[in-house]
Design a protein around this motif. Structure first.
Motif, short mmCIF file in Angstrom:
data_model
loop_
_atom_site.label_atom_id
_atom_site.label_comp_id
_atom_site.label_asym_id
_atom_site.label_seq_id
_atom_site.Cartn_x
_atom_site.Cartn_y
_atom_site.Cartn_z
N ARG A 142 -94.28 -78.01 26.15
CA ARG A 142 -94.93 -77.60 24.90
C ARG A 142 -94.85 -76.09 24.71
O ARG A 142 -95.05 -75.32 25.66
CB ARG A 142 -96.40 -78.03 24.95
N TRP A 143 -94.53 -75.69 23.47
CA TRP A 143 -94.49 -74.27 23.12
C TRP A 143 -95.82 -73.87 22.51
O TRP A 143 -96.41 -74.61 21.72
CB TRP A 143 -93.38 -74.02 22.10
N HIS A 144 -96.27 -72.64 22.89
CA HIS A 144 -97.52 -72.10 22.34
C HIS A 144 -97.21 -70.76 21.67
O HIS A 144 -96.45 -69.94 22.21
CB HIS A 144 -98.56 -71.90 23.45
N PRO A 145 -97.79 -70.52 20.50
CA PRO A 145 -97.57 -69.24 19.81
C PRO A 145 -98.25 -68.10 20.55
O PRO A 145 -99.17 -68.34 21.34
CB PRO A 145 -98.21 -69.48 18.43
N PRO A 146 -97.79 -66.86 20.32
CA PRO A 146 -96.79 -66.51 19.30
C PRO A 146 -95.35 -66.58 19.78
O PRO A 146 -94.44 -66.76 18.98
CB PRO A 146 -97.16 -65.07 18.93
N SER A 147 -95.12 -66.43 21.11
CA SER A 147 -93.73 -66.42 21.59
C SER A 147 -93.69 -66.49 23.11
O SER A 147 -94.67 -66.19 23.80
CB SER A 147 -93.01 -65.13 21.13
N TYR A 148 -92.54 -66.95 23.63
CA TYR A 148 -92.21 -66.94 25.07
C TYR A 148 -93.25 -67.65 25.94
O TYR A 148 -93.41 -67.32 27.10
CB TYR A 148 -92.02 -65.49 25.57
N ASP A 149 -93.95 -68.63 25.38
CA ASP A 149 -95.01 -69.33 26.12
C ASP A 149 -94.68 -70.82 26.17
O ASP A 149 -94.94 -71.57 25.23
CB ASP A 149 -96.36 -69.09 25.44
N ILE A 150 -94.10 -71.25 27.29
CA ILE A 150 -93.73 -72.65 27.50
C ILE A 150 -94.61 -73.21 28.62
O ILE A 150 -94.72 -72.61 29.70
CB ILE A 150 -92.24 -72.77 27.90
N ASP A 174 -83.50 -73.97 19.89
CA ASP A 174 -84.88 -73.94 20.41
C ASP A 174 -85.35 -72.50 20.64
O ASP A 174 -86.56 -72.23 20.64
CB ASP A 174 -84.99 -74.70 21.74
N LEU A 175 -84.39 -71.61 20.85
CA LEU A 175 -84.76 -70.23 21.16
C LEU A 175 -85.35 -69.49 19.98
O LEU A 175 -86.09 -68.51 20.15
CB LEU A 175 -83.54 -69.47 21.70
N HIS A 176 -85.04 -69.91 18.76
CA HIS A 176 -85.63 -69.25 17.59
C HIS A 176 -87.15 -69.37 17.61
O HIS A 176 -87.87 -68.41 17.34
CB HIS A 176 -85.06 -69.84 16.30
N VAL A 177 -87.62 -70.57 17.92
CA VAL A 177 -89.07 -70.78 18.04
C VAL A 177 -89.59 -70.08 19.29
O VAL A 177 -90.62 -69.40 19.25
CB VAL A 177 -89.40 -72.29 18.08
N TYR A 178 -88.89 -70.26 20.40
CA TYR A 178 -89.31 -69.67 21.67
C TYR A 178 -89.54 -68.17 21.55
O TYR A 178 -90.53 -67.62 22.07
CB TYR A 178 -88.24 -69.95 22.71
N ARG A 179 -88.67 -67.49 20.81
CA ARG A 179 -88.77 -66.04 20.66
C ARG A 179 -89.78 -65.62 19.59
O ARG A 179 -90.01 -64.43 19.38
CB ARG A 179 -87.40 -65.47 20.30
N GLY A 180 -90.32 -66.59 18.86
CA GLY A 180 -91.28 -66.27 17.81
C GLY A 180 -90.65 -65.81 16.53
O GLY A 180 -91.30 -65.16 15.71
N HIS A 181 -89.38 -66.18 16.31
CA HIS A 181 -88.64 -65.72 15.13
C HIS A 181 -88.70 -66.69 13.96
O HIS A 181 -88.12 -66.42 12.92
CB HIS A 181 -87.18 -65.48 15.49
N GLU A 209 -98.74 -74.86 18.06
CA GLU A 209 -98.12 -75.38 19.27
C GLU A 209 -97.55 -76.78 19.00
O GLU A 209 -98.06 -77.52 18.16
CB GLU A 209 -99.12 -75.44 20.43
N HIS A 210 -96.49 -77.14 19.71
CA HIS A 210 -95.87 -78.46 19.52
C HIS A 210 -94.97 -78.78 20.71
O HIS A 210 -94.55 -77.89 21.46
CB HIS A 210 -95.07 -78.50 18.23
N VAL A 211 -94.70 -80.06 20.87
CA VAL A 211 -93.79 -80.51 21.92
C VAL A 211 -92.36 -80.13 21.53
O VAL A 211 -91.92 -80.34 20.40
CB VAL A 211 -93.89 -82.03 22.13
N CYS A 212 -91.62 -79.55 22.47
CA CYS A 212 -90.29 -79.00 22.19
C CYS A 212 -89.21 -80.08 22.20
O CYS A 212 -89.40 -81.18 22.71
CB CYS A 212 -89.94 -77.95 23.24
N GLY A 213 -88.05 -79.70 21.71
CA GLY A 213 -86.84 -80.47 21.93
C GLY A 213 -86.44 -81.41 20.81
O GLY A 213 -87.26 -82.17 20.32
N HIS A 214 -85.15 -81.36 20.44
CA HIS A 214 -84.66 -82.25 19.39
C HIS A 214 -83.42 -83.03 19.83
O HIS A 214 -82.73 -83.61 19.00
CB HIS A 214 -84.35 -81.44 18.12
N GLU A 215 -83.15 -83.06 21.13
CA GLU A 215 -82.03 -83.84 21.66
C GLU A 215 -82.56 -84.75 22.75
O GLU A 215 -83.02 -84.27 23.78
CB GLU A 215 -80.95 -82.91 22.23
N PHE A 216 -82.48 -86.07 22.53
CA PHE A 216 -82.99 -86.99 23.55
C PHE A 216 -82.28 -88.33 23.47
O PHE A 216 -81.76 -88.73 22.44
CB PHE A 216 -84.51 -87.18 23.42
N ILE A 217 -82.24 -88.98 24.63
CA ILE A 217 -81.68 -90.32 24.76
C ILE A 217 -82.68 -91.13 25.59
O ILE A 217 -83.34 -90.58 26.49
CB ILE A 217 -80.29 -90.27 25.44
#
Length: 438
Positions: free
Chosen positions: A15-23, A52-59, A65-73
């Motif tokens: 999970r990502w937490h705002p504002p940035s670099y918080d996983i 994913d890095l655009h969100v991670y960097r706060g850009h 906050e939300h669960v990360c990732g858009h590639e899954f099988i």
């Protein structure tokens, strides 16, 4: 109603937490069916993607906050009430055929599959669509994920008859039993996006004179038309010169795709593949070396830094520039370089995820070069069939993990996810896949 004394079933997520670099790796309630069209998937593998890095960097301007990732099988473990042979008439095929236990891969956006936009194939902009791994829809870096509009979104890897292909039924089924899940996961985003970039470039009207050997606008006519006063093309006029800016996983997928298309069509070409990072340039060199001759014959590919690329293109073209540019970075500096490298009457195809900054090109610049700009998100579900066929064909580069020519560097558990994100942000690790159960 659930008793307050009844424990809620949990699952692990990144999970990502705002504002940035918080996983953070956290335990959250398992997703549940919220709508009859929903599907719950048990995630087997989920990937970390450059976007994913655009969100991670706060850009991205995201503050939730939300669960990360858009590639899954993964595997279907629960279906909404819309699924079944009787209730699914007139709807996408998976509403009648998808079953619990089926193996599925998801494109990175939800697509209803039924609206005007989806019917035209522009599935990445379905009005009912959401991006996985966003505040609107939790992502797949989790042990379980809810897929809205699952019948229009998912691809059923347990039933190869549910999508089109240039491969025979036997070839598809053989491929599905022999290809690793880590390879099939590329069908969620990076490979369809790479194929999309290549197709957009090679099918653009401004590229047709080089491909057809007919000058503008005769190249647009499918019938043989007299050339009139036109001077015959020289062999040099028939050589496609292409630049690929950005050699992350999507850029490499775009390179493999356009090499395959050009060699299959026996078109002469010169490609310059560009990245700031030496590690990514070395990866591209290894991938190119690993590709069989059937996937790169008829031309050459040179890997360069941005400055060296300008010299290379000038030498190749006598200062005229590239026929087409594939911009796979999503940054204003990449667009500036694309403009510098493109020829007059050229095309820039941008599939990088751009943020808020204004585009660096003025109207005068675009006018002075007659430049065409092709922007935006890949319709990943629509691109699945050609991406699957290329995945099967190019297992020489898409099949391994951790090898010099592999797009995937490693498969890891959720433990240490914060450090993996940090390494990926710095470019010290390439494509990483998470195993939620490791």
């Amino acid at each position: 109603m659930t008793s307050t004394n009844t424990p809620v079933e949990q699952h692990k997520v990144i999970r990502w937490h705002p504002p940035s670099y918080d996983i953070r790796v956290e335990d959250l309630p398992k997703p549940k069916i919220q709508h009859p069209d929903d599907v719950i998937v048990k995630v087997k593998l989920a990937a970390l993607c450059g976007s994913d890095l655009h969100v991670y960097r706060g850009h991205s301007g995201i503050e939730k906050e939300h669960v990360c990732g858009h590639e899954f099988i993964g595997e279907v473990v629960e279906l909404g009430s819309s699924y079944g042979p009787e209730s699914a008439k007139g709807r996408p095929a998976l509403y009648s055929s998808l079953k619990v236990g089926d193996k599925v891969v998801s494109p990175f956006t939800v697509n209803c599959g039924e609206c005007h936009v989806c019917r035209l194939g522009y599935t990445g902009r379905c009005p009912e669509g959401f991006l996985f791994g966003s505040p609107a829809l939790d992502g797949g870096q989790a042990q379980f994920v809810r897929v809205p509009k699952g019948g229009g979104t998912l691809f059923n890897l347990s039933n190869s008859s549910t999508w089109s292909s240039n491969l025979s039924k036997e070839e598809k089924e053989k491929a599905l039993t022999g290809i690793a899940d880590s390879s099939l996961l590329m069908l969620a985003d990076i490979l369809p996006t790479g194929v999309y970039a290549a197709i957009q470039a090679l099918n653009h009207p401004k590229v047709l004179p080089v491909i057809t050997g007919k000058p503008w606008p005769l190249c647009l006519n499918s019938t043989d038309v007299g050339m009139g006063n036109a001077v015959d093309f020289t062999p040099e006029d028939r050589v496609l010169t292409i630049a690929i800016i950005g050699l992350g996983p999507v850029g490499i997928c775009a390179a493999v795709s356009i090499l395959d298309a050009l060699s299959s069509r026996k078109l002469p070409f010169r490609i310059v593949a560009i990245d700031l990072l030496e590690s990514r340039r070395e990866k591209m060199k290894a991938v190119y070396a690993a590709i069989g001759e059937d996937g790169k014959a008829g031309g050459e590919l040179v890997v360069c830094s941005p400055d060296d690329a300008k010299i290379q293109v000038a030498n190749w073209t006598g200062g005229i520039g590239c026929t087409a540019i594939l911009e796979v970075v999503g940054h204003t500096s990449a667009l500036t370089l694309a403009y510098d490298l493109v020829r007059a009457f050229g095309v820039i195809v941008s599939v990088g995820v751009h943020g808020a900054p204004q585009l660096p090109l003025t109207g005068r610049q675009c006018y002075n070069k007659n430049v065409s700009l092709d922007f935006g998100r890949c319709p990943a579900r629509a691109m699945f069939p050609p991406a699957f066929d290329l995945l099967v064909k190019r297992q020489d580069v898409f099949g391994g993990v951790g090898e010099d020519a592999s797009l995937i560097d490693r498969v890891v558990g959720f433990e240490g996810a914060a450090e993996i994100y940090a390494q990926f942000d710095k470019g010290t690790v390439g494509k990483v896949i998470f195993d939620p159960w490791k």
